[in-house]
Design a protein around this motif. Sequence first.
Motif, PDB file in Angstrom:
ATOM      1  N   ALA A  11     -57.717  -8.410 -49.500  1.00  0.00           N
ATOM      2  CA  ALA A  11     -56.845  -9.213 -48.636  1.00  0.00           C
ATOM      3  C   ALA A  11     -56.442  -8.422 -47.392  1.00  0.00           C
ATOM      4  O   ALA A  11     -57.257  -7.702 -46.823  1.00  0.00           O
ATOM      5  CB  ALA A  11     -55.653  -9.727 -49.418  1.00  0.00           C
ATOM      6  N   ALA A  12     -55.190  -8.550 -46.974  1.00  0.00           N
ATOM      7  CA  ALA A  12     -54.719  -7.891 -45.749  1.00  0.00           C
ATOM      8  C   ALA A  12     -54.861  -6.378 -45.843  1.00  0.00           C
ATOM      9  O   ALA A  12     -55.092  -5.710 -44.832  1.00  0.00           O
ATOM     10  CB  ALA A  12     -53.278  -8.275 -45.468  1.00  0.00           C
ATOM     11  N   LEU A  13     -54.743  -5.834 -47.046  1.00  0.00           N
ATOM     12  CA  LEU A  13     -54.870  -4.388 -47.221  1.00  0.00           C
ATOM     13  C   LEU A  13     -56.272  -3.925 -46.808  1.00  0.00           C
ATOM     14  O   LEU A  13     -56.415  -2.896 -46.152  1.00  0.00           O
ATOM     15  CB  LEU A  13     -54.580  -4.002 -48.668  1.00  0.00           C
ATOM     16  CG  LEU A  13     -54.563  -2.523 -48.975  1.00  0.00           C
ATOM     17  CD1 LEU A  13     -53.476  -1.809 -48.178  1.00  0.00           C
ATOM     18  CD2 LEU A  13     -54.365  -2.299 -50.461  1.00  0.00           C
ATOM     19  N   ARG A  14     -57.289  -4.690 -47.151  1.00  0.00           N
ATOM     20  CA  ARG A  14     -58.659  -4.337 -46.771  1.00  0.00           C
ATOM     21  C   ARG A  14     -58.787  -4.277 -45.251  1.00  0.00           C
ATOM     22  O   ARG A  14     -59.419  -3.376 -44.713  1.00  0.00           O
ATOM     23  CB  ARG A  14     -59.650  -5.345 -47.326  1.00  0.00           C
ATOM     24  CG  ARG A  14     -61.074  -5.049 -46.908  1.00  0.00           C
ATOM     25  CD  ARG A  14     -62.110  -6.037 -47.352  1.00  0.00           C
ATOM     26  NE  ARG A  14     -61.646  -7.004 -48.305  1.00  0.00           N
ATOM     27  CZ  ARG A  14     -62.402  -7.939 -48.839  1.00  0.00           C
ATOM     28  NH1 ARG A  14     -63.661  -8.029 -48.509  1.00  0.00           N
ATOM     29  NH2 ARG A  14     -61.925  -8.791 -49.696  1.00  0.00           N
ATOM     30  N   GLU A  15     -58.178  -5.238 -44.572  1.00  0.00           N
ATOM     31  CA  GLU A  15     -58.231  -5.256 -43.112  1.00  0.00           C
ATOM     32  C   GLU A  15     -57.513  -4.044 -42.524  1.00  0.00           C
ATOM     33  O   GLU A  15     -57.984  -3.443 -41.563  1.00  0.00           O
ATOM     34  CB  GLU A  15     -57.612  -6.548 -42.583  1.00  0.00           C
ATOM     35  CG  GLU A  15     -58.423  -7.774 -42.956  1.00  0.00           C
ATOM     36  CD  GLU A  15     -57.705  -9.067 -42.629  1.00  0.00           C
ATOM     37  OE1 GLU A  15     -56.760  -9.052 -41.825  1.00  0.00           O
ATOM     38  OE2 GLU A  15     -58.102 -10.103 -43.198  1.00  0.00           O
ATOM     39  N   GLN A  16     -56.371  -3.682 -43.107  1.00  0.00           N
ATOM     40  CA  GLN A  16     -55.607  -2.540 -42.604  1.00  0.00           C
ATOM     41  C   GLN A  16     -56.340  -1.225 -42.858  1.00  0.00           C
ATOM     42  O   GLN A  16     -56.349  -0.343 -42.011  1.00  0.00           O
ATOM     43  CB  GLN A  16     -54.229  -2.492 -43.257  1.00  0.00           C
ATOM     44  CG  GLN A  16     -53.323  -3.617 -42.810  1.00  0.00           C
ATOM     45  CD  GLN A  16     -52.035  -3.643 -43.618  1.00  0.00           C
ATOM     46  OE1 GLN A  16     -52.048  -3.684 -44.842  1.00  0.00           O
ATOM     47  NE2 GLN A  16     -50.925  -3.614 -42.915  1.00  0.00           N
ATOM     48  N   VAL A  17     -56.930  -1.100 -44.034  1.00  0.00           N
ATOM     49  CA  VAL A  17     -57.637   0.125 -44.404  1.00  0.00           C
ATOM     50  C   VAL A  17     -58.956   0.236 -43.636  1.00  0.00           C
ATOM     51  O   VAL A  17     -59.381   1.322 -43.256  1.00  0.00           O
ATOM     52  CB  VAL A  17     -57.889   0.161 -45.933  1.00  0.00           C
ATOM     53  CG1 VAL A  17     -58.869   1.254 -46.316  1.00  0.00           C
ATOM     54  CG2 VAL A  17     -56.577   0.325 -46.685  1.00  0.00           C
ATOM     55  N   GLY A  18     -59.613  -0.886 -43.415  1.00  0.00           N
ATOM     56  CA  GLY A  18     -60.895  -0.880 -42.733  1.00  0.00           C
ATOM     57  C   GLY A  18     -62.061  -0.578 -43.650  1.00  0.00           C
ATOM     58  O   GLY A  18     -63.162  -0.271 -43.195  1.00  0.00           O
ATOM     59  N   LEU A  19     -61.830  -0.646 -44.955  1.00  0.00           N
ATOM     60  CA  LEU A  19     -62.872  -0.392 -45.957  1.00  0.00           C
ATOM     61  C   LEU A  19     -62.776  -1.426 -47.068  1.00  0.00           C
ATOM     62  O   LEU A  19     -61.680  -1.884 -47.395  1.00  0.00           O
ATOM     63  CB  LEU A  19     -62.681   0.981 -46.612  1.00  0.00           C
ATOM     64  CG  LEU A  19     -62.788   2.228 -45.772  1.00  0.00           C
ATOM     65  CD1 LEU A  19     -62.303   3.433 -46.566  1.00  0.00           C
ATOM     66  CD2 LEU A  19     -64.227   2.435 -45.339  1.00  0.00           C
ATOM     67  N   ASP A  20     -63.923  -1.753 -47.658  1.00  0.00           N
ATOM     68  CA  ASP A  20     -63.922  -2.589 -48.857  1.00  0.00           C
ATOM     69  C   ASP A  20     -63.686  -1.751 -50.107  1.00  0.00           C
ATOM     70  O   ASP A  20     -63.034  -2.181 -51.043  1.00  0.00           O
ATOM     71  CB  ASP A  20     -65.269  -3.297 -49.020  1.00  0.00           C
ATOM     72  CG  ASP A  20     -65.517  -4.345 -47.968  1.00  0.00           C
ATOM     73  OD1 ASP A  20     -64.555  -4.838 -47.364  1.00  0.00           O
ATOM     74  OD2 ASP A  20     -66.706  -4.670 -47.741  1.00  0.00           O
TER      75      ASP A  20
END
Length: 87
Positions: A11-20
């Motif tokens: 979710a949003a965490l993936r977007e913030q981290v920039g990694l799957d």
Amino acid sequence: MADHVTVLFFAALREQVGLDSLSVAIPPHGLSVTALRHQIEGETPSIAAAFAEQPRLRVAINKTLGTFEQVVHPGDEVAFFPPMTGG
């Protein structure tokens, strides 16, 4: 000798981290999810910043909702995600 867990971001965490996902070395006897989180934060400042923006993170271990006190072992899959609501 250390082995690895697979860490997934959703979710949003993936977007913030920039990694799957991320492969993280852990001790053979495992460690708690909290210790894993601190290890990841220490190794990757961008992930620490993303975690800081999501203070109520949830965790799943091997596709089952878990707690930060649970111990993960080499070969496990650990997913971090923000709380979600549904309807």
